[in-house]
Design a protein around this motif. Structure first.
Motif, PDB file in Angstrom:
ATOM      1  N   LEU A  46       0.822  -1.209   0.000  1.00 50.80           N
ATOM      2  CA  LEU A  46       0.000   0.000   0.000  1.00 50.80           C
ATOM      3  C   LEU A  46       0.853   1.254   0.000  1.00 50.80           C
ATOM      4  O   LEU A  46       0.523   2.260  -0.638  1.00 50.80           O
ATOM      5  N   ALA A  50       0.790   4.242  -2.941  1.00 52.32           N
ATOM      6  CA  ALA A  50       0.453   5.630  -2.680  1.00 52.32           C
ATOM      7  C   ALA A  50       1.372   6.584  -3.411  1.00 52.32           C
ATOM      8  O   ALA A  50       0.989   7.712  -3.715  1.00 52.32           O
ATOM      9  N   GLN A  51       2.641   6.130  -3.741  1.00 52.80           N
ATOM     10  CA  GLN A  51       3.582   7.003  -4.401  1.00 52.80           C
ATOM     11  C   GLN A  51       3.561   6.847  -5.906  1.00 52.80           C
ATOM     12  O   GLN A  51       4.258   7.546  -6.627  1.00 52.80           O
ATOM     13  N   ASN A  68      -9.187   2.370  -4.712  1.00 50.26           N
ATOM     14  CA  ASN A  68      -8.803   3.193  -3.575  1.00 50.26           C
ATOM     15  C   ASN A  68      -7.367   2.847  -3.228  1.00 50.26           C
ATOM     16  O   ASN A  68      -7.083   1.738  -2.757  1.00 50.26           O
ATOM     17  N   LYS A  69      -6.424   3.821  -3.489  1.00 55.88           N
ATOM     18  CA  LYS A  69      -4.994   3.556  -3.247  1.00 55.88           C
ATOM     19  C   LYS A  69      -4.698   3.434  -1.767  1.00 55.88           C
ATOM     20  O   LYS A  69      -3.721   2.799  -1.393  1.00 55.88           O
ATOM     21  N   LYS A  70      -5.465   4.041  -0.942  1.00 57.97           N
ATOM     22  CA  LYS A  70      -5.184   3.980   0.492  1.00 57.97           C
ATOM     23  C   LYS A  70      -5.485   2.605   1.072  1.00 57.97           C
ATOM     24  O   LYS A  70      -4.797   2.115   1.944  1.00 57.97           O
TER      25      LYS A  70
END
Length: 793
Positions: A46, A50-51, A68-70
């Motif tokens: 994860l 996020a980057q 949803n990247k989170k």
């Protein structure tokens, strides 16, 4: 609701190929539902995600999913509809997408298998199907029905068909070579359109899903008619009550025969049968299309009590069927006949004194109606002195008789209106007028408008002049009304009234036959009678009071101071006369009535207005101051005596005064002393006796003259006055002068006359008679007359 149907990961790695990750989801998952955790399933960190950039490519060009990247979760953005994505109804339906991660680049192929749910109900392409079936169709006949469709697949699609409950129809399902089901409607029982013309059925298609879903179509079966039913009336016999004289066009009955068939098989034509009489058909008419029976002639209860009509109703089928009925019309008697009054005998002319109870007319009544409509009450329109009695032997006949005394003078003619009214509803009536003329009877005496007439007649009237019209009224007629007028004879001083007055016997005009003199005749009282020409004649009389009205036809006569010759009087007075002394007294008399005889005195000419004064009421001339040496010795006074008449009449006297230097004290004292009979000295006693004798002789001469004059001209109780006498009759209708009844006047007259050397004697006579005043010059034994006529006070 979100749930996982199944999750499986197929990772097939071939050299040079990408891995494919497959998921299975139900199409009913809601927005926001998580499909899978890609980070966990693909082994991604994860923090690293996020980057880095991440995107999804959905091949259907519609974004249904997002990442949803989170959390690393793949979730639903738009609700997924399997039937939309896979309209061809394939066995399997996939949604393909690429999950792309950059830096370094990595691509993951993902397929979502969409599992079908039973979210669609079966439906028919036509929700209303109409079929025409003849009622003559035989059981077993088939009729094709449309089939239903269901976009779901597998067990969720259509499983079977059902038909609503019916006694006449059922369905049979046929399956085609491709598995499609077809439905036939099968007739199981004969149809009867008259029993049920339309059959409404419901065809239901049911799928095999859970829960079960279905769709329906309405099947309308119209039963086609055949002419198998005849027209029918509501009743076999119609009984109708109808009033006579019902207006033409009135609806009697609206026949409504019914035919259970339809179309031309139910179209009906109405007609009279041969059993309906022509007379009935003359009174009633029948509309062949509507069945309405209306009145076209006169319905008369007195002519026909009831009518019968036989009616036929026939349809227009290929093989016509018919029905019949009977109509009975009972005619109700209406109050349509007016009562009739018949005058069988009448006396149109009767005397006004006809006895009470006399029969004037015989009257009959009748009415063609029956029952209450034929019962009659007869009466007189308004209150009159007549009544109606029913004849004892003839109940429908009446006697018109006199009920009260009649009086032609009040009501000369009667229009007796008889009203006959029946007891129907509404009642009808008839009237008849009988005219009765009353003959006059001489039952009224003539009547004068007044019981006492006072007529004023100006004296000096012309003989034959009209005094008044005394017209009486007699309400009778003809000779009973013709009046004749009379003066009831009455004598006054032996003179008949008919010598003084005359009345026209035809119209009552009253005339004077002579000229009247107020100074001689003051009034007359007599009666006039009016008599009619009836048999026997009737009469009445009235009292007439004639009053003679005075005219100013007598001029005043100056009786003092005494004028022996001419109209000039010479007087001597002392120059030493005091202020206010009486110089002379002018006395004038007028024989007219009180109003016309009121006299006033004025100076017409005076030498010195500052020296003498004249009292306008008593005529006394007095000094206003004492004489001075500058005053003239000669004075001329002209006095006019004027009466109160219209126009006024007058007389004048001229007094010449001479002032002398004489001692007249004794003379002056005598003029101021009160009236006493002892002022006369013994020397004058003989003069008084002589004066009395001359006066007596003069009185006798006057009476003889009056008698002679009355015999020659007109009678009168009042004696004419002499030229040198003053006559007054007390307590009579002749007005007394104030000078006669006032002793002060006589004192003044005496004083004035004695200063002229004359004696004035008042001779009283019995009460109620005259006073006679004589004026006699001193030293003479004869009466000297003045130049004016005598006056009556």
């Amino acid at each position: 609701m979100a749930y996982w149907a199944s999750v499986f990961v197929l990772a097939a790695l071939w050299p040079g190929a990408l891995s494919v990750t497959r998921y299975s989801i139900a199409e009913e998952m809601e927005r926001g539902s998580v499909v899978a955790n890609l980070a966990a399933d693909l082994g991604l960190e994860l923090g690293g995600l996020a980057q880095r950039e991440v995107k999804l490519d959905i091949f259907t060009n519609k974004k249904y999913l997002d990442f949803n990247k989170k959390t690393g979760e793949l979730y639903i953005v738009e609700r997924i509809d399997r039937e939309y994505l896979c309209p061809a109804k394939p066995t399997s339906c996939f949604l393909k997408l690429d999950f792309i991660i950059e830096t370094p680049l990595r691509i993951f192929n993902i397929e979502l298998g969409i599992t079908d749910i039973n979210d669609n109900a079966p439906h028919f392409r036509r929700d209303r199907v109409e079929l025409d079936v003849s009622e003559s169709a035989t059981p077993g006949e088939r009729f094709s029905l449309p089939n239903a469709v269901d976009p779901d697949v597998g067990i969720n699609t259509i499983k079977t068909y059902k038909l609503s409950t019916s006694d006449h129809f059922t369905i049979e399902i046929q399956t085609g070579s491709d598995g499609t089901q077809y439905v036939d409607l099968v007739l199981t029982k004969s149809l009867d359109r008259e029993e049920k013309a339309v059959h409404k059925l419901i065809l239901t298609a049911v799928d095999g899903g859970v829960p079960v879903r279905s769709g329906t179509a309405n099947i309308i079966v119209r039963v086609q008619d055949t002419n198998d039913n005849p027209p029918q009336f509501d009743k076999q016999t119609y009984t109708i009550n109808m009033a006579e004289n019902t207006p033409i066009g009135t609806l009697v009955v609206n026949l409504n025969a019914t035919d259970l068939d339809e179309g031309s098989n139910s179209e009906i034509v109405y007609s009279f049968t041969l059993y309906t009489s022509e007379k009935t058909q003359d009174v009633f008419t029948l509309n062949p299309n509507t069945g309405e029976i209306t009145v076209k002639g006169t319905i008369d209860y007195e002519d026909m009590k009831f009518y019968e009509m036989h009616i036929e109703a026939k349809d227009k089928g290929a093989h016509p069927l018919l029905g019949q009925c009977k109509i009975v019309v009972h005619v109700t008697d209406m109050n349509d006949n007016f009562p009739e009054i018949t005058v069988q005998s009448v006396k149109n002319t009767v005397p006004e004194n006809v006895p009470v109870g006399t029969v004037i007319a015989l009257v009959g009544v009748s009415d063609r109606d029956t029952g209450d409509n034929g019962k009659i009450n007869i009466s007189i329109h308004e209150a009159m002195p007549f009544i109606l009695n029913k004849s004892s032997d003839r109940p429908t006949h009446y006697n018109l008789i006199v009920s009260e005394p009649l009086d032609r003078e009040k009501v000369p003619e009667y229009d007796i209106t008889l009203i006959a009214r029946d007891t129907g509803k509404p009642p009808l009536s008839d009237n008849e007028t009988i005219t009765v003329h009353l003959l006059d009877v001489n039952d009224n005496a003539p009547q004068f408008p007044q019981s006492f007439y006072t007529i004023r007649v100006m004296e000096n009237n012309a003989p034959g002049s009209l005094l008044s019209s005394l017209t009486a009224f007699d309400p009778d007629l003809h000779e009973n009304q013709y009046l004749v007028y009379f003066i009831i004879e009455k004598e006054i001083a032996n003179t008949s009234m008919s010598m003084l007055f005359s009345i026209n016997p035809e119209n009552g005009n009253l005339y004077a036959l002579k000229t009247f003199d107020y100074e001689i005749e003051k009034e007359f009282l007599f009666h006039i009678e009016a008599r009619d020409s009836g048999s026997p004649p009737l009469s009445s009389n009235v009292t007439v009071h004639i009053i003679i009205v005075d005219q100013n036809d007598n001029a005043p006569v100056i009786v003092s101071p005494w004028r022996a010759h001419g109209s000039v009087v010479e007087e001597k007075i002392p120059r030493s006369t005091d202020k206010g002394s009486l110089v002379a007294k002018v006395i004038a008399l007028d024989t007219d009535s009180v109003h016309n005889s009121r006299i006033t005195y004025q100076f017409l000419q005076v030498t010195d207005a500052s020296l003498f004064s004249l009292d306008q009421y008593n005529g006394e001339i007095r000094t206003m101051r004492m004489f001075s040496y500058k005053d003239s010795r000669h004075h001329r006074l002209v006095v006019v005596a004027k009466d109160n008449g219209e126009p006024a009449l007058s007389a004048t006297v001229t007094i010449k005064l001479l002032t002398v230097e004489t001692d007249v004290k004794a003379y002056s004292d005598m003029t101021e002393m009160p009236l006493e009979y002892d002022i006369f000295s013994d020397i004058n006693l003989y003069l008084v006796i002589g004066l009395a004798s001359v006066s007596f002789l003069l009185l006798i001469t006057i009476l003889v003259t009056i008698v002679l004059k009355c015999q020659k001209s007109k009678p009168n109780k009042t004696a004419p006055p002499s030229r040198n006498s003053v006559i007054s009759e007390s307590n009579s209708t002749i007005a007394d002068s104030p000078l006669v009844s006032n002793d002060a006047y006589w004192y003044s007259l005496f004083l004035a006359e004695t200063r002229k050397g004359k004696l004035v004697v008042r001779q009283p006579v019995p009460k109620g008679s005259r006073y006679v005043v004589s004026s006699i010059p001193r030293g003479t034994g004869l009466s000297e007359t003045s130049d004016s006529a005598a006056s009556t006070l």
